[in-house]
Design an enzyme around this catalytic site. Structure first.
Site, PDB file in Angstrom:
ATOM      1  N   LYS A 111      37.971  68.494  22.993  1.00  0.00           N
ATOM      2  CA  LYS A 111      37.117  67.950  21.937  1.00  0.00           C
ATOM      3  C   LYS A 111      35.820  68.759  21.996  1.00  0.00           C
ATOM      4  O   LYS A 111      35.053  68.655  22.946  1.00  0.00           O
ATOM      5  CB  LYS A 111      36.828  66.471  22.149  1.00  0.00           C
ATOM      6  CG  LYS A 111      35.928  65.890  21.055  1.00  0.00           C
ATOM      7  CD  LYS A 111      35.484  64.473  21.348  1.00  0.00           C
ATOM      8  CE  LYS A 111      34.483  64.018  20.286  1.00  0.00           C
ATOM      9  NZ  LYS A 111      33.855  62.727  20.621  1.00  0.00           N
ATOM     10  N   ALA A 198      32.960  58.457  15.978  1.00  0.00           N
ATOM     11  CA  ALA A 198      31.545  58.054  16.057  1.00  0.00           C
ATOM     12  C   ALA A 198      31.130  57.108  14.940  1.00  0.00           C
ATOM     13  O   ALA A 198      31.420  57.334  13.771  1.00  0.00           O
ATOM     14  CB  ALA A 198      30.608  59.257  16.071  1.00  0.00           C
ATOM     15  N   ASN A 220      34.741  54.533  21.171  1.00  0.00           N
ATOM     16  CA  ASN A 220      34.290  54.366  22.547  1.00  0.00           C
ATOM     17  C   ASN A 220      33.270  53.237  22.657  1.00  0.00           C
ATOM     18  O   ASN A 220      33.546  52.164  23.197  1.00  0.00           O
ATOM     19  CB  ASN A 220      33.731  55.672  23.091  1.00  0.00           C
ATOM     20  CG  ASN A 220      33.369  55.610  24.574  1.00  0.00           C
ATOM     21  OD1 ASN A 220      32.896  56.576  25.141  1.00  0.00           O
ATOM     22  ND2 ASN A 220      33.584  54.496  25.245  1.00  0.00           N
TER      23      ASN A 220
END
Length: 269
Positions: A111, A198, A220
């Site tokens: 990533k 995100a 996350n």
């Protein structure tokens, strides 16, 4: 035909097959145990690992490599903390070695993050493209983290990136899909998988991304910083399945006027 997010609807990235379309991270959890339980309940098959944080044994990363079942979960090393292309390339190479240490000898995934300013944590498009070109030439399977820029996404596909990862909103902000319109354009523009990364804060936003046609999401902070991370992980799993099913089923076209759901002929007078 029944549409499900299962083996009948796999996601293929760089020749690797994933059944789950929910990818997760390993940072910000209150404890290693909480992370383990969350990964299990999310049913994710790929997790990001910040190479530099593992190397320095940063808070919450000590012992990380030993607590994840790498025979079941594919590692996605990331170049978090890199501020320019040269640094990101160097860390990507370290990430490949880290994956080998986990027993994934053929893992070339990275990533790619190039973020020069910590105040807003937005990716550098020029540095990202430069690093991507070099890493693809070196045989990496590159998944670049980018702004929701359709033109940049197409350019990254052209240089050989295996997927693109547009942000929904700034990292860790929980603002949701503030860039939904651009993400929609980006999805139409490229043929490689699109992974929204995100900004997702709640399961409905993860479902929205899949409904729009995104191939997967990476979540996350919304899981790790929830009041009950494992429960939120399971909620995200179910939202992603629902969103993918809805996308494949085809939504009702939006109309300006009402349309009765019952027949308007043959009514009793």
């Amino acid at each position: 035909m029944v549409f499900t997010c299962t083996g009948s609807d796999p996601l293929i990235i760089g020749g690797h097959v994933f059944i789950s379309r929910l990818f997760t991270g390993t940072g910000k959890y209150p404890s290693i145990k909480s992370m383990q339980n969350s990964l299990e309940r999310s049913a994710c098959e790929m997790v990001t690992v910040a190479v530099r944080r593992v190397q320095t044994m940063a808070t919450s990363h000590a012992g990380l490599m030993e607590t994840i079942d790498w025979s079941r979960i594919w590692m996605l090393p990331n170049t978090a903390g890199c501020t320019d292309a040269e640094e990101a390339i160097r860390v990507a190479r370290l990430g490949r070695e880290l994956a080998k240490l986990a027993g994934q000898e053929d893992n070339t995934f990275v990533k790619l993050e190039v973020i020069p300013d910590n105040s807003y944590l937005l990716p550098d498009p020029i540095g990202t493209l430069q690093a991507a070109e070099t890493l693809v030439q070196e045989g990496f399977t590159v998944l670049p983290y980018i702004n929701a820029d359709p033109l940049l996404a197409r350019r990254l596909e052209d240089v050989g990136c295996a997927a693109v990862m547009p942000l929904g909103s700034p990292i860790g902000s929980g603002q949701g899909l503030n860039n939904a319109a651009n993400i929609g354009l980006l999805i139409e523009e490229v043929s490689v998988p699109v992974i929204v990364d995100a900004g997702i804060g709640v399961p409905s936003e993860a479902a929205q991304a899949l409904e729009m046609g995104a191939d997967a999401v990476l979540v996350n902070s919304a899981i790790a910083m929830a009041g009950d991370p494992p429960a939120m992980a399971e909620a995200m799993k179910k939202a992603v399945i629902a969103g993918r099913m809805a996308h494949r089923a085809g939504r009702l076209p939006s109309r300006l006027q009402a349309s009765a759901s019952s027949p308007t002929t043959g009514l009793i007078r």
